[in-house]
Design a protein around this motif. Structure first.
Motif, PDB file in Angstrom:
ATOM      1  N   UNK A  24       1.315 -10.929 -10.402  1.00  0.00           N
ATOM      2  CA  UNK A  24       2.189 -11.908 -10.029  1.00  0.00           C
ATOM      3  C   UNK A  24       3.446 -11.601 -10.162  1.00  0.00           C
ATOM      4  N   UNK A  25       4.291 -12.610  -9.377  1.00  0.00           N
ATOM      5  CA  UNK A  25       5.926 -12.661  -9.414  1.00  0.00           C
ATOM      6  C   UNK A  25       6.123 -12.670 -11.118  1.00  0.00           C
ATOM      7  N   UNK A  58       2.240 -11.973   2.187  1.00  0.00           N
ATOM      8  CA  UNK A  58       1.872 -11.103   1.088  1.00  0.00           C
ATOM      9  C   UNK A  58       0.773 -10.842   0.592  1.00  0.00           C
ATOM     10  N   UNK A  59      -0.124 -11.939   0.793  1.00  0.00           N
ATOM     11  CA  UNK A  59      -1.605 -11.925   0.692  1.00  0.00           C
ATOM     12  C   UNK A  59      -2.425 -11.004   1.386  1.00  0.00           C
ATOM     13  N   UNK A  60      -2.054 -10.959   2.706  1.00  0.00           N
ATOM     14  CA  UNK A  60      -2.291  -9.824   3.729  1.00  0.00           C
ATOM     15  C   UNK A  60      -2.030  -8.449   3.193  1.00  0.00           C
ATOM     16  N   UNK A  61      -0.992  -8.329   2.667  1.00  0.00           N
ATOM     17  CA  UNK A  61      -0.876  -6.678   2.512  1.00  0.00           C
ATOM     18  C   UNK A  61      -1.381  -6.453   1.335  1.00  0.00           C
ATOM     19  N   UNK A 106       3.678  12.047 -10.675  1.00  0.00           N
ATOM     20  CA  UNK A 106       2.973  10.993 -10.282  1.00  0.00           C
ATOM     21  C   UNK A 106       3.532  10.055  -9.335  1.00  0.00           C
ATOM     22  N   UNK A 107       2.698   9.463  -8.463  1.00  0.00           N
ATOM     23  CA  UNK A 107       3.024   8.722  -7.299  1.00  0.00           C
ATOM     24  C   UNK A 107       2.513   7.200  -7.506  1.00  0.00           C
ATOM     25  N   UNK A 108       3.430   6.284  -7.360  1.00  0.00           N
ATOM     26  CA  UNK A 108       3.123   4.733  -7.363  1.00  0.00           C
ATOM     27  C   UNK A 108       3.585   4.104  -6.335  1.00  0.00           C
ATOM     28  N   UNK A 109       2.848   2.862  -5.946  1.00  0.00           N
ATOM     29  CA  UNK A 109       3.277   2.065  -4.899  1.00  0.00           C
ATOM     30  C   UNK A 109       3.412   0.692  -5.489  1.00  0.00           C
ATOM     31  N   UNK A 110       4.810   0.278  -5.382  1.00  0.00           N
ATOM     32  CA  UNK A 110       5.015  -1.341  -5.955  1.00  0.00           C
ATOM     33  C   UNK A 110       4.907  -2.283  -4.919  1.00  0.00           C
ATOM     34  N   UNK A 111       4.092  -3.010  -5.066  1.00  0.00           N
ATOM     35  CA  UNK A 111       3.810  -4.242  -3.999  1.00  0.00           C
ATOM     36  C   UNK A 111       4.453  -5.554  -4.303  1.00  0.00           C
ATOM     37  N   UNK A 112       4.676  -6.406  -3.367  1.00  0.00           N
ATOM     38  CA  UNK A 112       5.299  -7.487  -3.775  1.00  0.00           C
ATOM     39  C   UNK A 112       4.313  -8.551  -4.740  1.00  0.00           C
TER      40      UNK A 112
END
Length: 758
Positions: free
Chosen positions: A47-48, A170-173, A146-152
């Motif tokens: 969550x935000x 955002x939900x689609x992503x 390490x490699x990580x991806x931060x999503x909204x």
């Protein structure tokens, strides 16, 4: 000291055992294969304001932008590598929208500002959202490999100034990344929130029902309300909302600690002190707490995931590589066409190739791979279908000669046409008139067959030139125009020939014994039927054979009078038999002759006239210049396919190298040798060793000739990695490459050889 030596050994072990796998995944991603291939990766979701940015900050030492609402407005790929001893902190930032622009960064604080600027460049300063990513490559002595991806963060309501569509975007992503079966879901959950209401866990359970790729991170333990510790412990111990990979709790720097200048190292010490002194958490196993344990778990999990998925990914890449190679083959040009002489030469080459293939299509000799793999080009086979349909339409016009109603109608017509013939004699004129009437019905099927074959031949001629001159739309149109004109003339000639043949058929003629034999057979069949009918009507109660014989004889006499007497009915029966016999003879003759005319005057004319007409273009320089202007769309398609092939080949090489090194069990060296091909090939005995093309020996050559492979320096146990720069993806793929080598040519082999070889 001893502690530094142990730490150095640990770092070297990670670099040896972990980094190659992480770099492989990153190489695949950088090749833009993530659009076609699901690559193992870690995505931070929640969550935000759940603490996602704080987790990334703790992992990397970079102070990510913080705040309320949607702070992360686009995906951020953070590629972390631990710095070597003495290597300074450094970072490079870019975006997937403009990857060529690389921004060098020298301090963590500067990187925070760069992230904000790149976010605005992708999303706009008004709080927009983008699916394009920020890519950060970070080298730091405090960062893990390490490699990580931060999503909204998950958005439930749009705030003031935000587009209402941001929720769906955002939900689609998030759902896009959740749906990638090789993505590890790092679900960030604040401890001060009721876990039953945590959206990301529900979404993860749908995308990952077996729980094999979801790990939970509990944040903000310092905000747990009094009396709520037991509920949080139930989650931490994997009792409530259990995950197969479990949960780890982390306490990251607060905003006050950031303002006070607390360093990442100080924050880690304070984190472990917090758990060690907490009245509830101090009794829990320390492996459940801390960023160090989270980092180790994530690294182990990601490497394991990459290792597990290596073979399936390799198969997917090889399959895609095979597809794109086939696509490129169809887009290949036949040669240069920059000068008038080159264009003339290319036109002759294309015309010769076109006529060779067209002749094969017409003759039904399907040896070329282009025709074998494309059934629509098999003209003769498809023409046979036209001939079969034509034959069926002719047969469908046959009158019902044996139908009593037909015979009765025939008798009436014969009476109306009767002239001075004596009783018992049939009129030859009647026979001629009836046959002409029946043959008139053949005109429409014949003309339809002519039209069908013209259309079919033009279709094949067009598809064939499209296949071999795909790059040149003007040339294709010109060839099609030539074929259309030839076939239009052929159609007109065929229609004329059909009409002449119909006229000839209307004047009955034959020296074929078939007519007499068929008439006799028809009469015999009718007599047999009459005998059977007479016996069937005989009473079974007759006391003697003589009585039965008399009854049968009476029935046959009646039949004979009706069919052979001097009356119109008898004449009609006989006329029907003669008409049927001649109709079948003439129909077969007409069908065969029309099919031969079509074969010769349509398909044959196309082959015999096409080459001559096409060669007329050789001396027209203006047309040649237009002919060899390549289709811009096709040029773009070829460039894109070539780029995709290059990326796939590089990915295949990367996966093959790491797989071979793993199989060989010791470091290997790459050896390049040039082999002079003999008439019997390279002279190697090859075997399938775990999907690799391995040399297991050398073949005896004919007439005691030297072995090409042995002379070039190939050794038993070598693995053939590349042939003429083409990656050997698998054993069978390598065999195909070797079979494609020309005899007596030179071939360059790249071999993988273990360093233990002497």
């Amino acid at each position: 000291d001893q502690g530094d030596m142990e730490k150095s050994a640990l770092v070297e072990g990670i670099a040896r055992d972990v980094r190659p796998w992480l770099e492989l995944a990153e190489d695949l991603t950088e090749l833009s294969l993530d659009k076609h291939l699901s690559v193992p990766q870690i995505c931070v979701m929640g969550d935000q304001s759940s603490g996602k940015s704080s987790v990334l900050e703790a992992l990397s030492g970079v102070p990510f932008p913080r705040g309320a609402g949607l702070v992360t407005r686009c995906p951020t790929r953070l590629i972390m590598r631990k710095a070597a001893r003495g290597e300074p902190w450094a970072a490079v930032a870019s975006t997937t929208k403009n990857p060529s622009t690389q921004l060098k960064v020298h301090t963590p604080a500067e990187l925070t500002s760069v992230i904000e600027k790149l976010t605005d460049s992708l999303t706009g300063a008004g709080g927009g959202f983008s699916t394009e990513s920020i890519v950060i490559k970070l080298v730091s002595d405090t960062a893990p490999d390490l490699t990580v991806i931060d999503l909204p963060g998950i958005v439930r309501t749009a705030t003031k100034g935000q587009n209402a569509g941001v929720i769906d975007e955002v939900n689609g992503l998030i759902n896009h990344y959740l749906g990638q079966e090789r993505t590890i879901i790092l679900a960030v959950i604040p401890c001060n929130q009721d876990i039953a209401t945590v959206d990301i866990l529900e979404r993860a359970s749908v995308a990952d029902p077996n729980g094999i790729r979801t790990i939970g991170v509990l944040t903000k333990p310092d905000l747990i309300g009094p009396g709520s510790e037991d509920e949080v412990l139930a989650v931490l111990h994997n009792v409530r909302k259990p995950l197969k990979l479990g949960y780890i709790m982390c306490k990251n720097r607060t905003q006050k600690e950031l303002n006070d200048g607390t360093t990442p190292a100080q924050a880690r010490v304070a984190e472990m002190a917090f758990f060690a002194n907490h009245p509830v958490f101090q009794s829990v196993d320390s492996s459940n707490f801390g960023m160090a344990n989270l980092t180790a778990s994530l690294t182990k999990l990601l490497v394991k995931r990459i290792q597990q998925e290596l073979v399936p990914m390799k198969h997917e890449v090889e399959s895609a590589l095979q597809t794109v190679r086939a696509e490129l083959k169809t887009l290949e040009s036949y040669g240069a066409a920059n000068t008038p002489a080159e264009r003339q030469k290319l036109l002759v080459t294309l015309t010769q190739e076109y006529m060779r293939l067209l002749s094969d299509c017409v003759r039904g000799e399907y040896r070329d791979r282009l025709i074998v793999t494309n059934p629509d080009l098999r003209l003769y086979t498809r023409a046979l279908n036209v001939f079969t349909e034509f034959q069926a339409r002719i047969q469908a016009t046959a009158p019902p000669f044996r139908d009593p109603a037909f015979v009765s109608g025939l008798a009436r017509q014969m009476e109306q046409l009767r002239g001075r013939e004596l009783p018992g004699f049939m009129s030859a004129q009647s026979f001629y008139m009836f046959i002409q009437e029946y043959i008139d019905k053949w005109k429409a099927p014949a003309r339809m067959a002519v039209s069908q074959l013209r259309v079919l031949a033009l279709e094949v001629a067009t598809k064939l030139v499209e296949a071999i001159a795909l790059s040149y739309p003007a040339l294709r149109n010109a060839y099609r125009g030539v074929a259309a004109r030839i076939l239009e003339g052929a159609e007109a000639g065929c229609v004329e020939a059909v009409d002449k043949f119909l006229t000839r058929e209307k004047d009955p003629f034959t020296v074929n014994d078939f007519l007499q034999a068929h008439i006799n057979k028809l009469r015999h069949d009718r007599f047999q039927k009459a005998v059977a009918s007479a016996f069937a009507k005989t009473k079974a109660s007759h006391e003697s054979w003589s009585a039965a014989k008399e009854e049968v004889s009476a029935g046959l006499k009646t039949w004979y009078r009706n069919t052979h007497g001097v009356n119109s009915s008898a004449n009609a029966e006989d006329m029907s038999a003669i008409l049927e016999a001649y109709w079948h003879l003439a129909a077969k003759r007409f069908t065969d002759n029309i099919c031969m005319i079509l074969d010769e005057q349509v398909m044959g004319a196309l082959v015999s006239n096409m080459q001559e007409q096409c060669y007329l273009f050789v001396h027209d320089k203006d047309k040649l210049a237009k002919f060899f202007e390549e289709d811009s769309d096709l040029v773009q398609r070829r460039a894109e396919a070539q780029l995709k092939k290059d990326r796939l080949s590089k990915a295949n090489v990367a996966m093959a190298n790491i797989q071979v090194e793993k199989q060989l069990g010791s470091p290997s060296q790459r050896i390049r040798v040039t082999i002079s091909m003999g008439t019997k090939g390279v002279g190697l005995q090859l075997s399938d060793e775990g999907g690799k093309l391995s040399v297991r020996g050398f073949r005896d050559m004919h007439d005691e000739a030297p072995n090409p492979g042995l002379d070039a320096g190939v050794q038993v146990g070598d693995v053939i990695d590349q042939v003429n720069g083409e990656q050997v993806g698998s054993f069978h793929g390598g065999i195909s490459l070797l079979k494609g080598l020309s005899p007596d040519a030179m071939a360059t082999f790249t071999l993988l050889r273990t360093n233990s070889k002497k």
